[in-house]
Each structure stands twice: as C-alpha cells, then as structure tokens.
Design an enzyme around this catalytic site. Structure first.
Site, mmCIF file in Angstrom:
data_model
loop_
_atom_site.group_PDB
_atom_site.id
_atom_site.type_symbol
_atom_site.label_atom_id
_atom_site.label_comp_id
_atom_site.label_asym_id
_atom_site.label_seq_id
_atom_site.Cartn_x
_atom_site.Cartn_y
_atom_site.Cartn_z
ATOM 1 N N LYS A 60 13.137 20.652 4.417
ATOM 2 C CA LYS A 60 13.989 21.521 3.090
ATOM 3 C C LYS A 60 15.209 20.328 2.562
ATOM 4 O O LYS A 60 15.166 20.241 1.411
ATOM 5 C CB LYS A 60 14.728 22.836 3.645
ATOM 6 C CG LYS A 60 13.583 23.900 3.610
ATOM 7 C CD LYS A 60 14.158 25.257 4.278
ATOM 8 C CE LYS A 60 12.936 26.052 4.625
ATOM 9 N NZ LYS A 60 13.332 27.261 5.547
ATOM 10 N N GLN A 104 18.331 29.897 8.068
ATOM 11 C CA GLN A 104 17.239 29.775 8.640
ATOM 12 C C GLN A 104 17.225 30.748 9.834
ATOM 13 O O GLN A 104 17.811 30.900 10.833
ATOM 14 C CB GLN A 104 16.995 28.211 9.254
ATOM 15 C CG GLN A 104 15.825 27.907 9.957
ATOM 16 C CD GLN A 104 14.852 27.729 8.947
ATOM 17 O OE1 GLN A 104 14.927 27.374 7.975
ATOM 18 N NE2 GLN A 104 13.872 28.192 9.157
ATOM 19 N N ASP A 127 16.253 32.930 -0.780
ATOM 20 C CA ASP A 127 15.205 33.707 0.058
ATOM 21 C C ASP A 127 14.664 34.865 -0.415
ATOM 22 O O ASP A 127 13.478 35.525 -0.170
ATOM 23 C CB ASP A 127 15.513 33.766 1.644
ATOM 24 C CG ASP A 127 14.929 32.426 2.111
ATOM 25 O OD1 ASP A 127 13.970 31.754 2.340
ATOM 26 O OD2 ASP A 127 15.554 32.448 3.486
#
Ligand code: NAP
Length: 298
Positions: A60, A104, A127
């Site tokens: 990422k 994460q 997200d």
C-alpha cells in the site's frame, strides 16, 4: 482442448483494469497538486509484526507513493495498548495532511478493532468500515465504500455497461467487508439482489438464477460449474491457498474456474478482484481529499 477452455475474451483482467485506474488516479493527483498545492495523504497504521500484514502495508505504501500521494506509515509494537492506538487515531483525525486513515486488520487479540474503526473520522475512513459510512451507503448518501466491493462494481460495469438496472445479482457471503456492502452497492444500481450465506438452504439453485454472481466466502471451488447460468458474469472474490499434488501451494478462488466455461465473463484468481482492492483504496483516498476540500470528485 481449445473448445474446453474459457474463451480469452471472457476472462476479466483485473490487473489491467487496476493499472488503468491507478494511471487515472495518478493523473488526477498531479492536477490537484497544480490546483491546490496539496496532494492526498494516506495514513496506514500497523500494530505488531504479522508478516502478511507487513507485506500488505508495504505494498500500500509503495503504490500510494507511486500515485504521487503522501504515505504516512505508523507502526506500533504488538503490545500497544488500546489507549495508545485510540490516541494515534485522534491525532490523525485532526491532521490536515492526512485525508485517509487505514488500520491494518487483524489487530492483536487484546485490542478492540471495532472501537478503533469507530474512532476514525468517517470522512477519512477510506476502508469504509465505519458505521456512518455503512449507513450512508445503505441510505443512498455519499459514502466511502469498502474497497473490495467497490472494485467488483467497477469490473461489472466495465463488462456490462453502466446500467445494471433489473439484473438479478446473487451475492454469496454476507461479511461486513465484502458481502453486505456489495449487496448494498448492487441495490443502489437497481439490481434485484439475493444474498446467500452459510445457513442458506438452496444456494446452488439461487446461483443458477443469477445474471451477476459474486462469491465472497473463502472456500476453494465452492461454486461449481453447474451453479452458473450460461452467460452470467461471475466475480470471484475468494483468496484461498491450496496444496497442489506436487506439494507446492497456489492461490485459488471460491469458484471452480475450469468448470465455468459457459460463464459470459469471469474474474480469475489471482489477477481478478485482488489487484482492484489497493487501486480502490487510492481512489477512496482521492475521493476523501476532494470532499474535504469541497472539490468535485469527478
Ligand atoms: P468472512 O468474513 O469469513 O465471510 C464469509 C461469508 O461466507 C460468511 O457470510 C459466511 O456465512 C459465508 N459462507 C461460509 N460458508 C458458506 C457456504 N458453504 N455457502 C455459502 N456461504 C458461506 O470472509 P470475507 O472477509 O467476506 O472474505 C471472503 C473471501 O474473500 C475470503 O477468501 C477472503 O480471503 C477473500 N477476500 C478477498 C479480497 C480481495 O481483495 N480480493 C478482499 C477481502 C476478502 P455466515 O455469515 O452465515 O457465516
């Protein structure tokens, strides 16, 4: 032999589509930089040293930089406390250089992941896991949408055209990160949506009625060829590591790919939905930046 295989044109190349999307995002970031003097910033929070998570975070980070955005990596030790993590989120929430925040997952077991997600400013929740974004999506308001289902929708529209209205979509799996937001996105497109899950009694029959079949379960080869209506578009979200007869391991999806010769189109695993997820994370970061600056998103 050739007759038995899936026609090349029926294979949805997610890798190529994601590369095009990243190119487009990179160009838009450059334009925004010229116009505002700023670039979108993505903060990624990693707690502990889980090797798979470290690989995802590294990937990422690299792709964020490659798109011309700022990437802020925050690594906390595996024994970080809930308070430390919440305090970090609070700082990122008010940091004007940070437009997107991603924690994460999974977090170490002693941490409350849901509390951490709900602490994120919904406008920075790239997200799309905050209840506020889930609610906005479900009620048709501008939301940040979870990356994987967003990528699936882009692939579907690329194949079927922008108008999915009236098509019957069957979503297998009802997780908060894939199945449920996928169903909401398809409803918003005026599809007729059926959601199947582990307690569903007649999943194969339901699948056979699908014009669009999305599978997000995590079981290799669950969906057999005879579950697929001829001409249906099949999106395989599953990522499963299986042993080969030679004792090696490989990644396969939730659909028995070789049996899907009569599908109108199908995503391979790997190379289908997977590459779309990071591209959509950067797309969401760009969207969050534009909304925070009251700039038109398109
Ligand atoms: P999850 O949270 O484990 O959810 C799995 C869903 O499948 C649940 O809703 C479960 O039903 C349902 N299910 C289990 N067995 C079933 C069966 N026999 N028939 C029908 N439904 C069944 O998984 P997830 O996070 O949604 O992920 C699903 C898969 O997608 C995994 O392989 C994951 O690795 C992959 N994935 C890929 C990406 C990507 O970037 N490509 C991103 C995220 C996930 P219940 O709710 O009734 O238990």
């Amino acid at each position: 032999m050739g007759m038995d295989r899936i026609a090349a044109g029926a294979i949805i190349d997610g890798k190529q589509f994601a590369a095009g999307l990243l190119e487009d995002i990179t160009a838009r970031v450059a334009k925004l930089k010229d116009a505002t003097g700023e670039v979108p910033g993505l903060a990624v929070v990693l707690v502990g040293a889980d090797p798979a998570s470290a690989v995802y975070v590294g990937s990422k980070h690299r792709q964020t930089i490659a798109a011309g955005m700022n990437s802020f990596k925050h690594e906390l030790p595996a024994d970080a406390t809930q308070d430390q993590l919440m305090a970090l989120i609070d700082r990122l929430n008010v940091d004007p250089a940070v437009h997107g925040i991603l924690v994460q997952l999974p977090l170490p077991a002693h941490l409350d992941a849901n509390a951490v997600i709900q602490e994120i400013n919904p406008d920075k929740d790239v997200d799309g896991f905050h209840i506020s974004n889930a609610g906005r999506l479900a009620t048709g308001q501008p939301a940040l949408v979870p990356c994987t289902p967003l990528g699936c929708l882009m692939l579907l529209k690329d194949r079927l055209g922008a108008n999915l209205s009236g098509l019957h979509a069957v979503v297998v799996g009802k997780s908060n990160i894939v199945g449920k937001p996928m169903a909401q996105l398809l409803l918003a497109e005026n599809c007729t949506v059926t959601v199947a899950h582990s307690r569903t009694k007649n999943t194969p029959d339901l699948c056979r009625a699908a014009d669009i079949l999305i599978v997000a379960v995590g079981r290799p080869g669950l969906v057999r060829g005879d579950w697929i209506k001829p001409g249906a578009v099949v999106i395989d979200v599953g990522i499963n590591r299986v042993e080969t007869p030679e004792g090696k391991s490989r990644i396969v999806g939730d659909v028995a790919f070789e049996e899907a010769r009569h599908a109108g189109a199908i995503t391979p695993v790997p190379g289908g939905v997977g590459p779309m997820t990071i591209a959509c994370l950067l797309s969401n970061t760009l969207t969050a930046f534009c909304r925070q600056h009251s700039i038109s998103v398109d």
